[in-house]
Write an enzyme that holds these catalytic residues in place. Structure first.
Site, PDB file in Angstrom:
ATOM      1  CB  SER A 120      -0.947   0.013   1.190  1.00  0.00           C
ATOM      2  OG  SER A 120      -2.006  -0.845   0.912  1.00  0.00           O
TER       3      SER A 120
ATOM      4  CE  LYS B  10      -3.781   0.382  -1.177  1.00  0.00           C
ATOM      5  NZ  LYS B  10      -4.525  -0.108   0.002  1.00  0.00           N
TER       6      LYS B  10
ATOM      7  CE1 TYR C 196      -5.052  -1.396  -4.362  1.00  0.00           C
ATOM      8  CE2 TYR C 196      -5.462  -3.764  -4.435  1.00  0.00           C
ATOM      9  CZ  TYR C 196      -5.230  -2.616  -3.715  1.00  0.00           C
ATOM     10  OH  TYR C 196      -5.170  -2.669  -2.348  1.00  0.00           O
TER      11      TYR C 196
ATOM     12  CE1 TYR D 298      -4.818   0.862   4.431  1.00  0.00           C
ATOM     13  CE2 TYR D 298      -3.304  -0.375   5.810  1.00  0.00           C
ATOM     14  CZ  TYR D 298      -3.680   0.087   4.578  1.00  0.00           C
ATOM     15  OH  TYR D 298      -2.937  -0.222   3.496  1.00  0.00           O
TER      16      TYR D 298
ATOM     17  CB  VAL E 103      -0.092  -5.889   4.115  1.00  0.00           C
ATOM     18  CG1 VAL E 103      -1.342  -5.242   4.675  1.00  0.00           C
ATOM     19  CG2 VAL E 103      -0.231  -6.204   2.641  1.00  0.00           C
TER      20      VAL E 103
END
Ligand code: GLU
Length: 307
Positions: free
Chosen positions: A63, A66, A191, A243, A261
């Site tokens: 991530s 992102k 993705y 998160y 992760v």
């Protein structure tokens, strides 16, 4: 400040915690990663670099990618982007479907999986096809990391494509609300490809400098985004980068940061440096347990936080 000595101290202090986390075994290709690894790097504005541990070992940035896709989407779409993805903390797990249903397919922010999938869709439309999008993204990351060898793992991407039912569900749900323009499987594959990019903490700390310096690379002067866009990205990192543990990370570390992760975390000390840390064992919210601890120690020892 003797940054090298501080990194060595931290590397000693985290040893008892190296086996406390759990690797991301929901992605089979990541399940066999040795949790006892640790690397940490700092890159200053003049290019001075400090590292400790496995800082040159490449890992799956997951991530953290992102952050880079959000940067490009914001650059090309401007504030219109926020019609399709919000900028509020979700308070929910990174892969939650529930909130997306009652908020009609508009993800809370670009860093939860649903938000990042929308961003991938935006980039896919912008670049026109799969290869062009991936190449442009890799080119951008190679530039900010100042390393032409950055690439992605086909094995990890394929493993996620095979097992990523929940991400497909998120994309399908958003498609049903009209918030995905391209073919769902193509979006999800893209993705997964960008989540499977591999970098070391040495590369990642260098790549954070544009965010620490209002969108301009302090070493080569290249302007990637506007100061306002850099401010927004840092703000979303601070409020949504971890998160449902984003508040906890801000509380303990006090810096804008983004986790993945794969066990990596990047953080930004505005006007001073980029930081990256990696240790694969995760806490219950999917953030590197030792990575978070190391960053907390770093800001406590140096007094470098935004507060
Ligand atoms: N590729 C991962 C997933 O979709 C990214 C999650 C993360 O790094 O937080 O589950």
């Amino acid at each position: 400040m003797d940054y090298q000595a501080i990194l060595h101290e931290i590397a000693d202090e985290i040893v008892p915690f190296l086996e406390s986390g759990r690797v991301a075994d929901y992605i089979p290709a990541l399940a066999s990663v040795d949790p006892r690894q640790f690397g940490m790097s700092l890159t200053l504005f003049d290019g001075t670099h400090y590292s400790v541990g496995d800082a040159d070992k490449r890992f799956s940035i997951q991530s953290i990618s992102k952050l880079f896709t959000f940067t490009l989407a914001l650059k090309f779409t401007g504030r219109d982007l926020y019609r399709r993805v919000g900028r509020e903390p979700s308070g929910n797990p990174f892969n939650s479907l529930v909130q997306l249903e009652y908020e009609q397919g508009i993800p809370r922010n670009p860093f939860i999986n649903a938000g990042a999938i929308v961003i991938t869709d935006v980039l896919l439309s912008h670049y026109g096809d799969h290869d062009r999008m991936l190449n442009a993204l890799l080119e951008f990351i190679r530039a900010i990391a100042d390393d032409m060898s950055v690439d992605y793992s086909r094995t990890v991407a394929a493993s996620e494509m095979e097992h990523g039912f929940r991400n497909r569900a998120l994309a399908n749900l958003m498609k049903s609300f009209g918030n995905i323009d391209n073919d769902v499987l193509e979006v999800v594959q893209n993705y997964f490809n960008h989540c499977a990019i591999e970098m070391s903490t040495a590369m990642l700390s260098r790549s954070m400098l544009y965010l620490a310096n209002h969108g301009v690379d302090p070493i080569n002067g290249r302007e990637y985004i506007t100061p306002s866009q850099a401010k927004r990205i840092n703000a979303v990192m601070l409020t949504c980068g971890h998160y449902d543990a984003s508040g906890d990370f801000a509380f303990h570390v006090g810096l804008p940061g983004k986790s993945g992760v794969g066990g990596g975390i990047v953080a930004v000390v505005p006007k001073v440096m980029g930081i990256a840390v990696w240790s694969p064992g995760l806490n219950a919210q999917g953030n590197s347990l030792v990575g978070t601890l190391a960053l907390e120690r770093f800001t406590s020892k140096t007094g470098l936080s935004i507060f």
